[in-house]
Design an enzyme around this catalytic site. Structure first.
Site, PDB file in Angstrom:
ATOM      1  N   ASP A 206     -74.485  16.420  16.306  1.00 58.98           N
ATOM      2  CA  ASP A 206     -73.085  16.230  16.721  1.00 58.98           C
ATOM      3  C   ASP A 206     -72.190  17.417  16.365  1.00 58.98           C
ATOM      4  O   ASP A 206     -70.967  17.323  16.454  1.00 58.98           O
ATOM      5  CB  ASP A 206     -72.525  14.946  16.108  1.00 58.98           C
ATOM      6  CG  ASP A 206     -72.586  14.952  14.583  1.00 58.98           C
ATOM      7  OD1 ASP A 206     -73.378  15.743  14.023  1.00 58.98           O
ATOM      8  OD2 ASP A 206     -71.849  14.176  13.957  1.00 58.98           O
ATOM      9  N   GLU A 292     -77.002  16.989   0.401  1.00 59.08           N
ATOM     10  CA  GLU A 292     -77.268  18.431   0.477  1.00 59.08           C
ATOM     11  C   GLU A 292     -77.671  18.956  -0.897  1.00 59.08           C
ATOM     12  O   GLU A 292     -78.649  19.695  -1.040  1.00 59.08           O
ATOM     13  CB  GLU A 292     -76.025  19.186   0.994  1.00 59.08           C
ATOM     14  CG  GLU A 292     -75.640  18.861   2.443  1.00 59.08           C
ATOM     15  CD  GLU A 292     -74.793  17.600   2.611  1.00 59.08           C
ATOM     16  OE1 GLU A 292     -74.610  16.849   1.618  1.00 59.08           O
ATOM     17  OE2 GLU A 292     -74.315  17.344   3.730  1.00 59.08           O
TER      18      GLU A 292
HETATM   19  C1  UGA Z   1     -72.306  14.198   7.339  1.00 57.27           C
HETATM   20  C2  UGA Z   1     -73.116  15.461   7.212  1.00 57.27           C
HETATM   21  O1  UGA Z   1     -72.637  16.413   8.190  1.00 57.27           O
HETATM   22  C3  UGA Z   1     -74.592  15.146   7.485  1.00 57.27           C
HETATM   23  O2  UGA Z   1     -75.341  16.320   7.497  1.00 57.27           O
HETATM   24  C4  UGA Z   1     -75.069  14.197   6.391  1.00 57.27           C
HETATM   25  O3  UGA Z   1     -76.407  13.810   6.643  1.00 57.27           O
HETATM   26  C5  UGA Z   1     -74.220  12.959   6.439  1.00 57.27           C
HETATM   27  O4  UGA Z   1     -72.825  13.265   6.380  1.00 57.27           O
HETATM   28  C6  UGA Z   1     -74.621  12.074   5.246  1.00 57.27           C
HETATM   29  O5  UGA Z   1     -73.879  12.014   4.295  1.00 57.27           O
HETATM   30  O6  UGA Z   1     -75.730  11.552   5.293  1.00 57.27           O
HETATM   31  P1  UGA Z   1     -71.982  12.708   9.638  1.00 57.27           P
HETATM   32  O7  UGA Z   1     -71.353  13.351  10.813  1.00 57.27           O
HETATM   33  O8  UGA Z   1     -71.200  11.706   8.862  1.00 57.27           O
HETATM   34  O9  UGA Z   1     -72.543  13.811   8.678  1.00 57.27           O
HETATM   35  O10 UGA Z   1     -73.411  12.046  10.027  1.00 57.27           O
HETATM   36  P2  UGA Z   1     -74.112  11.989  11.431  1.00 57.27           P
HETATM   37  O11 UGA Z   1     -73.865  13.240  12.171  1.00 57.27           O
HETATM   38  O12 UGA Z   1     -73.786  10.710  12.073  1.00 57.27           O
HETATM   39  O13 UGA Z   1     -75.671  11.969  11.002  1.00 57.27           O
HETATM   40  C7  UGA Z   1     -76.363  13.132  10.611  1.00 57.27           C
HETATM   41  C8  UGA Z   1     -77.590  13.344  11.502  1.00 57.27           C
HETATM   42  O14 UGA Z   1     -78.447  12.206  11.371  1.00 57.27           O
HETATM   43  C9  UGA Z   1     -77.249  13.482  12.985  1.00 57.27           C
HETATM   44  O15 UGA Z   1     -78.055  14.465  13.557  1.00 57.27           O
HETATM   45  C10 UGA Z   1     -77.567  12.091  13.550  1.00 57.27           C
HETATM   46  O16 UGA Z   1     -78.004  12.111  14.884  1.00 57.27           O
HETATM   47  C11 UGA Z   1     -78.686  11.611  12.630  1.00 57.27           C
HETATM   48  N1  UGA Z   1     -78.684  10.133  12.468  1.00 57.27           N
HETATM   49  C12 UGA Z   1     -77.554   9.429  12.254  1.00 57.27           C
HETATM   50  C13 UGA Z   1     -79.887   9.461  12.530  1.00 57.27           C
HETATM   51  O17 UGA Z   1     -80.945  10.093  12.735  1.00 57.27           O
HETATM   52  N2  UGA Z   1     -79.903   8.079  12.392  1.00 57.27           N
HETATM   53  C14 UGA Z   1     -78.776   7.359  12.201  1.00 57.27           C
HETATM   54  O18 UGA Z   1     -78.860   6.115  12.099  1.00 57.27           O
HETATM   55  C15 UGA Z   1     -77.566   8.059  12.126  1.00 57.27           C
HETATM   56 MN    MN Z   2     -72.400  14.727  11.906  1.00 59.95          MN
END
Ligand code: UGA
Ligand code: MN
Length: 347
Positions: A206, A292
């Site tokens: 994203d 991280e």
């Molecule tokens: C923030 C950070 O930018 C992420 O790198 C970090 O993993 C996350 O917080 C965290 O604290 O775990 P955020 O935008 O809130 O990110 O999270 P998402 O972008 O929704 O998820 C991170 C990645 O995991 C995305 O590539 C998303 O596609 C993936 N994801 C998300 C999954 O594979 N499964 C899920 O159920 C949700």
């Molecule tokens: Mn994200």
């Protein structure tokens, strides 16, 4: 008398025509065809001059081509390498970038993947590792990757129920993408040949990425760092450097005392370091915002070892944009009426 006059006239006409033709010949043809009159030396001079002129033209063209490839290289390294190939110039060998992207099924998924892939298509020596958060690989992602034109590896692992976000649960409650990134690290360590140099970057689906950050991260020796825009409820977050250019702390409002106060998009790790610390992984049990740090601590890196990029961490080259969840109200109404939009049309 009359005859004499006529003969003279004929002679005069003959003289005018023939000397005229000689003059015309001399003025139109090069020195080659008049070599007897102009002489070997001047002919040689003429060709020397011509050769010099051609050489100068070629030098100019070469300089122009060089400028074109250099300009291309800055923004479109892939196009530059094609130009080099055509010109027979060997492109410099660069370490492969392994970009790891966790992804999961939702309405915006394909749009996210298209945006990323069309950035990544411009990068040379690039290997995309896409890890689906699912029990099985989906048709949508499989077909999308097949047609992407990228070098890729498609993996999948479903986040364990305990850590899976529930529908409508606030996203910060559980870490996301952790099992998926860890599986990608396993894959890289098991499958990339030992003599291949590489850089690992965790590129969530994203975000928005400039091409420049990929070119910069290729220099990573252990861990490189840079600012991230639109994150942590700030315009940007970034590492703070001292006068010696070493990282001392973090410009962030969220838990600034974290060992590494950085978003996932703000660092890259060399494959060499992963090989030296083969057990280092993200910790799914880490506290909010510490995912991280959990990896970087295990990699045995210290703040002062970090390699600042993006003009000493003063430029934003990646953005935590996050795509808005689309409105679905009318679609839900149609579903309730048993008349959903055509499911054969992939969005
Ligand atoms: C923030 C950070 O930018 C992420 O790198 C970090 O993993 C996350 O917080 C965290 O604290 O775990 P955020 O935008 O809130 O990110 O999270 P998402 O972008 O929704 O998820 C991170 C990645 O995991 C995305 O590539 C998303 O596609 C993936 N994801 C998300 C999954 O594979 N499964 C899920 O159920 C949700
Ligand atoms: Mn994200």
């Amino acid at each position: 008398m009359r005859r004499l006059l006529r003969n003279r006239m004929i002679f005069m006409a003959y003289f005018v025509v023939s000397s005229g033709s000689i003059l015309w010949l001399a003025s139109t043809c090069g020195p080659g065809c008049m070599s007897d009159e102009i002489g070997e030396d001047s002919m040689l001079d003429y060709y020397k001059h011509e050769l010099e002129r051609t050489r100068a033209n070629m030098r100019q063209t070469e300089t122009k081509l060089k400028t074109i490839t250099q300009t291309l290289n800055k923004q479109y390294a892939k196009a530059a390498s094609t130009v080099n190939e055509i010109l027979g110039i060997e492109s410099p060998r660069v370490p492969t970038i392994f970009a790891v992207t966790p992804t999961y099924t939702r309405p915006v998924q394909k749009a996210e993947l298209v945006r990323l892939s069309q950035t990544f298509l411009n990068i040379i020596n690039f290997h995309w590792i896409v890890v689906e958060d699912s029990e099985r690989k989906t048709q949508l992602v499989s077909k999308f990757l097949e047609n992407s034109g990228l070098v890729y590896t498609h993996l999948n692992v479903k986040t364990t129920d305990e850590y899976k976000l529930k529908e409508n649960e606030a996203s910060w409650r559980k870490p996301r993408g952790v099992d998926q990134r860890n599986l990608a690290i396993d894959w890289i360590l098991e499958n990339v040949p030992q003599d291949e140099e590489g850089i690992v970057y965790f590129a969530d689906d994203d975000n928005t990425y400039s091409l420049q950050i990929f070119e910069e991260m290729r220099t990573t020796q252990r861990v490189s760092v840079w600012p991230v825009g639109l994150v942590g409820a700030l315009r940007f977050e970034r590492p703070i450097l001292n006068d010696a250019g070493k990282v001392t702390s973090w410009y962030t409002m969220w838990a600034p005392d974290r060992p590494f106060g950085m978003d996932m998009a703000g660092f890259a790790v060399s494959l060499k370091l992963f090989r030296q610390q083969p057990h280092a992984r993200f910790d799914i049990t880490s506290m909010r915002g510490y995912v991280e740090s959990s990896l970087l601590v295990q990699l045995g890196i210290r703040k002062e070892d970090l390699e600042p990029l993006a003009e000493m961490c003063t430029k934003v080259l990646v953005w935590h944009t996050r795509t808005e969840k689309p409105k679905w109200k009318q679609e839900d109404k149609l579903i309730a009426l048993g008349k959903p939009s055509d499911p054969r049309i992939e969005v």
